[in-house]
Scaffold this motif. Sequence first.
Motif, PDB file in Angstrom:
ATOM      1  N   ARG A   1       0.870  -1.174   0.000  1.00 33.79           N
ATOM      2  CA  ARG A   1       0.000   0.000   0.000  1.00 33.79           C
ATOM      3  C   ARG A   1       0.906   1.222   0.000  1.00 33.79           C
ATOM      4  O   ARG A   1       2.115   1.116   0.251  1.00 33.79           O
ATOM      5  N   THR A   2       0.352   2.358  -0.312  1.00 37.32           N
ATOM      6  CA  THR A   2       1.146   3.584  -0.296  1.00 37.32           C
ATOM      7  C   THR A   2       0.799   4.402   0.944  1.00 37.32           C
ATOM      8  O   THR A   2      -0.295   4.292   1.509  1.00 37.32           O
ATOM      9  N   GLN A   3       1.763   5.217   1.329  1.00 34.38           N
ATOM     10  CA  GLN A   3       1.579   6.093   2.484  1.00 34.38           C
ATOM     11  C   GLN A   3       2.335   7.388   2.219  1.00 34.38           C
ATOM     12  O   GLN A   3       3.486   7.351   1.759  1.00 34.38           O
ATOM     13  N   PRO A   4       1.719   8.529   2.490  1.00 35.34           N
ATOM     14  CA  PRO A   4       2.425   9.800   2.264  1.00 35.34           C
ATOM     15  C   PRO A   4       3.652   9.909   3.161  1.00 35.34           C
ATOM     16  O   PRO A   4       3.697   9.350   4.251  1.00 35.34           O
ATOM     17  N   SER A   5       4.644  10.630   2.684  1.00 33.38           N
ATOM     18  CA  SER A   5       5.841  10.872   3.493  1.00 33.38           C
ATOM     19  C   SER A   5       5.876  12.334   3.909  1.00 33.38           C
ATOM     20  O   SER A   5       4.981  13.115   3.561  1.00 33.38           O
ATOM     21  N   SER A   6       6.917  12.703   4.630  1.00 32.40           N
ATOM     22  CA  SER A   6       7.059  14.097   5.066  1.00 32.40           C
ATOM     23  C   SER A   6       7.551  14.991   3.931  1.00 32.40           C
ATOM     24  O   SER A   6       7.550  16.213   4.073  1.00 32.40           O
ATOM     25  N   MET A   7       7.961  14.380   2.819  1.00 41.25           N
ATOM     26  CA  MET A   7       8.461  15.159   1.684  1.00 41.25           C
ATOM     27  C   MET A   7       7.368  15.311   0.634  1.00 41.25           C
ATOM     28  O   MET A   7       6.749  14.311   0.223  1.00 41.25           O
ATOM     29  N   PRO A   8       7.084  16.522   0.184  1.00 37.18           N
ATOM     30  CA  PRO A   8       6.053  16.735  -0.833  1.00 37.18           C
ATOM     31  C   PRO A   8       6.359  15.942  -2.110  1.00 37.18           C
ATOM     32  O   PRO A   8       7.491  15.897  -2.582  1.00 37.18           O
ATOM     33  N   GLY A   9       5.324  15.304  -2.653  1.00 39.60           N
ATOM     34  CA  GLY A   9       5.486  14.572  -3.900  1.00 39.60           C
ATOM     35  C   GLY A   9       6.162  13.224  -3.760  1.00 39.60           C
ATOM     36  O   GLY A   9       6.451  12.572  -4.776  1.00 39.60           O
ATOM     37  N   TYR A  10       6.415  12.792  -2.517  1.00 44.31           N
ATOM     38  CA  TYR A  10       7.102  11.516  -2.309  1.00 44.31           C
ATOM     39  C   TYR A  10       6.230  10.618  -1.439  1.00 44.31           C
ATOM     40  O   TYR A  10       5.869  10.982  -0.321  1.00 44.31           O
ATOM     41  N   ASN A  11       5.865   9.449  -1.959  1.00 44.58           N
ATOM     42  CA  ASN A  11       5.073   8.487  -1.201  1.00 44.58           C
ATOM     43  C   ASN A  11       5.920   7.271  -0.846  1.00 44.58           C
ATOM     44  O   ASN A  11       6.922   6.986  -1.506  1.00 44.58           O
ATOM     45  N   LEU A  12       5.484   6.565   0.183  1.00 48.82           N
ATOM     46  CA  LEU A  12       6.208   5.383   0.643  1.00 48.82           C
ATOM     47  C   LEU A  12       5.471   4.120   0.223  1.00 48.82           C
ATOM     48  O   LEU A  12       4.242   4.071   0.230  1.00 48.82           O
ATOM     49  N   TRP A  13       6.232   3.087  -0.119  1.00 48.33           N
ATOM     50  CA  TRP A  13       5.666   1.757  -0.326  1.00 48.33           C
ATOM     51  C   TRP A  13       5.728   1.030   1.018  1.00 48.33           C
ATOM     52  O   TRP A  13       6.783   0.940   1.631  1.00 48.33           O
ATOM     53  N   MET A  14       4.591   0.503   1.441  1.00 43.06           N
ATOM     54  CA  MET A  14       4.507  -0.189   2.725  1.00 43.06           C
ATOM     55  C   MET A  14       4.115  -1.642   2.492  1.00 43.06           C
ATOM     56  O   MET A  14       3.179  -1.945   1.753  1.00 43.06           O
ATOM     57  N   ALA A  15       4.845  -2.562   3.145  1.00 42.03           N
ATOM     58  CA  ALA A  15       4.476  -3.974   3.172  1.00 42.03           C
ATOM     59  C   ALA A  15       4.131  -4.271   4.620  1.00 42.03           C
ATOM     60  O   ALA A  15       5.020  -4.422   5.454  1.00 42.03           O
ATOM     61  N   GLY A  16       2.851  -4.297   4.927  1.00 40.88           N
ATOM     62  CA  GLY A  16       2.438  -4.365   6.322  1.00 40.88           C
ATOM     63  C   GLY A  16       2.803  -3.054   7.002  1.00 40.88           C
ATOM     64  O   GLY A  16       2.430  -1.978   6.541  1.00 40.88           O
TER      65      GLY A  16
ATOM     66  N   THR B   1       6.033  -2.222   7.408  1.00 39.87           N
ATOM     67  CA  THR B   1       7.430  -1.993   7.037  1.00 39.87           C
ATOM     68  C   THR B   1       7.541  -1.084   5.813  1.00 39.87           C
ATOM     69  O   THR B   1       6.902  -1.325   4.786  1.00 39.87           O
ATOM     70  N   GLN B   2       8.342  -0.043   5.940  1.00 40.14           N
ATOM     71  CA  GLN B   2       8.635   0.825   4.794  1.00 40.14           C
ATOM     72  C   GLN B   2       9.706   0.133   3.952  1.00 40.14           C
ATOM     73  O   GLN B   2      10.792  -0.154   4.433  1.00 40.14           O
ATOM     74  N   ILE B   3       9.378  -0.137   2.688  1.00 42.56           N
ATOM     75  CA  ILE B   3      10.339  -0.855   1.856  1.00 42.56           C
ATOM     76  C   ILE B   3      10.800  -0.066   0.642  1.00 42.56           C
ATOM     77  O   ILE B   3      11.726  -0.483  -0.059  1.00 42.56           O
ATOM     78  N   GLY B   4      10.162   1.066   0.376  1.00 43.12           N
ATOM     79  CA  GLY B   4      10.577   1.825  -0.801  1.00 43.12           C
ATOM     80  C   GLY B   4       9.822   3.117  -0.960  1.00 43.12           C
ATOM     81  O   GLY B   4       9.002   3.497  -0.114  1.00 43.12           O
ATOM     82  N   GLY B   5      10.116   3.799  -2.068  1.00 43.30           N
ATOM     83  CA  GLY B   5       9.505   5.088  -2.338  1.00 43.30           C
ATOM     84  C   GLY B   5       8.962   5.184  -3.746  1.00 43.30           C
ATOM     85  O   GLY B   5       9.300   4.389  -4.632  1.00 43.30           O
ATOM     86  N   LEU B   6       8.112   6.177  -3.948  1.00 42.32           N
ATOM     87  CA  LEU B   6       7.475   6.432  -5.237  1.00 42.32           C
ATOM     88  C   LEU B   6       7.528   7.916  -5.521  1.00 42.32           C
ATOM     89  O   LEU B   6       7.094   8.726  -4.699  1.00 42.32           O
ATOM     90  N   MET B   7       8.081   8.279  -6.676  1.00 45.74           N
ATOM     91  CA  MET B   7       8.141   9.689  -7.044  1.00 45.74           C
ATOM     92  C   MET B   7       8.111   9.834  -8.569  1.00 45.74           C
ATOM     93  O   MET B   7       8.341   8.871  -9.305  1.00 45.74           O
TER      94      MET B   7
ATOM     95  N   GLY C   1      15.405  -2.321   8.801  1.00 42.28           N
ATOM     96  CA  GLY C   1      15.051  -3.612   9.387  1.00 42.28           C
ATOM     97  C   GLY C   1      15.019  -4.711   8.341  1.00 42.28           C
ATOM     98  O   GLY C   1      15.257  -4.476   7.153  1.00 42.28           O
ATOM     99  N   PRO C   2      14.727  -5.939   8.762  1.00 40.16           N
ATOM    100  CA  PRO C   2      14.651  -7.054   7.821  1.00 40.16           C
ATOM    101  C   PRO C   2      13.452  -6.903   6.887  1.00 40.16           C
ATOM    102  O   PRO C   2      12.456  -6.277   7.241  1.00 40.16           O
ATOM    103  N   GLN C   3      13.559  -7.481   5.714  1.00 37.23           N
ATOM    104  CA  GLN C   3      12.459  -7.442   4.765  1.00 37.23           C
ATOM    105  C   GLN C   3      11.347  -8.380   5.233  1.00 37.23           C
ATOM    106  O   GLN C   3      11.611  -9.442   5.798  1.00 37.23           O
ATOM    107  N   PRO C   4      10.071  -8.014   5.012  1.00 38.27           N
ATOM    108  CA  PRO C   4       8.967  -8.897   5.406  1.00 38.27           C
ATOM    109  C   PRO C   4       8.928 -10.144   4.524  1.00 38.27           C
ATOM    110  O   PRO C   4       9.455 -10.151   3.413  1.00 38.27           O
ATOM    111  N   ALA C   5       8.291 -11.201   5.034  1.00 37.97           N
ATOM    112  CA  ALA C   5       8.236 -12.460   4.292  1.00 37.97           C
ATOM    113  C   ALA C   5       7.469 -12.306   2.984  1.00 37.97           C
ATOM    114  O   ALA C   5       7.825 -12.898   1.970  1.00 37.97           O
ATOM    115  N   GLN C   6       6.411 -11.518   2.985  1.00 37.92           N
ATOM    116  CA  GLN C   6       5.641 -11.262   1.772  1.00 37.92           C
ATOM    117  C   GLN C   6       5.708  -9.775   1.439  1.00 37.92           C
ATOM    118  O   GLN C   6       5.485  -8.937   2.288  1.00 37.92           O
ATOM    119  N   GLY C   7       6.047  -9.485   0.186  1.00 36.35           N
ATOM    120  CA  GLY C   7       6.137  -8.091  -0.231  1.00 36.35           C
ATOM    121  C   GLY C   7       7.515  -7.496  -0.080  1.00 36.35           C
ATOM    122  O   GLY C   7       7.738  -6.345  -0.461  1.00 36.35           O
TER     123      GLY C   7
END
Length: 366
Positions: free
Chosen positions: A34-49, A51-57, A130-136
């Motif tokens: 799922r996506t989640q907004p970040s503190s930086m304008p125009g930058y969203n986070l990829w969430m697996a559960g 856990t923050q695993i990446g970004g979208l811009m 942290g460690p990567q989640p088992a799924q995602g």
Amino acid sequence: MSNADIRGRFIWHELLTTDTAAAAAFYPKVLPWRTQPSSMPGYNLWMAGQTQIGGLMALPPEASGTPPHWLIYVGTPSVDATCSQAQGLGARVLKAPSDIPNVGRFAVLSDPQGATFALFTPSAGAPPPGPQPAQGGFSWHELATTDVPGALRFYGEVFGWRKGAGHDMGAMGVYQIFEHGGTQVGGMCNVQGPSTPPSWLSYVNVADSNRAVAAAKAAGARLLHGPMEVPGGSWIALLMDPQGGAFAVQEAPRAGQARPATAPAAAAKPSGAPKPSAPPPAAATAKAMPAPAAKPASAMPAAAKPAAPKKAAGKARKKASRKVRPAKRKAARKSAKKSARKSAKRPAKKKSARRSATRRSRGRRR
């Protein structure tokens, strides 16, 4: 965890694309994200559960002409020192070291063969990756390059990666496993075709590769290769999202189907994470590698079914003929019975005709 411990770890993955809204809608249909907004304008986070695993811009204006792609971030104790070292080894700095307030410092480079990657050093007070989640979670990283031995030397000096097992793929060259901290974390192979530039490809763990592929295709993605089983029992598939970003999915060995690997059996996640089975040489043997700077080649066509051996074909014909013979005999018996019935009726008809003729003859005489 100190910054010294993050050296050589894959700690972030960032999608740069032409349509962030479309990408944010696409990936959660395929991956457990799922996506989640970040503190930086125009930058969203990829969430697996949780856990923050990446970004979208969005692709920056200065990247005009560059297609959408995933950018890997590798940890280092000092972005500036690693930049200088990499340049001395033939790399090119694409974005000079910069700070992200309260997050860390990063830079973007291309290795001596042209594959793009990023460096990252967390801020002093930032939590360690942290460690990567088992799924995602991201489970394997694959470099397609024009010089496998040269790339191995470069990344070995910069990140401390070490040479693992190598697997001969014939005309396609050697698929070279590399290790971090004694654990297999990825592979390197030759680019497929002179028009395909060097690039990194990341694999994401999914529960069901077939379901992920079906969902991706339904959402507008293009299947490049797979799903296919690779040594060790994992199932992988290579895809291109609707905007043109290449990524791969990996399913753990299915229950009752895992078998001893003839290639590396596990592609490890960062230290402290469980080890999934790897997509080793077979993943690169039958595909054209996708690249951020160019569209990946289409998937290899399905193999034709082998012809049945002559002996087996002969048995099949005999079996078929045995099925036909009883039918013929049955039809013959029916025909014989019908003929018998007709024959039985004929004498009766003749007798009746003779009686009629005799009566007419007697009538004339009178």
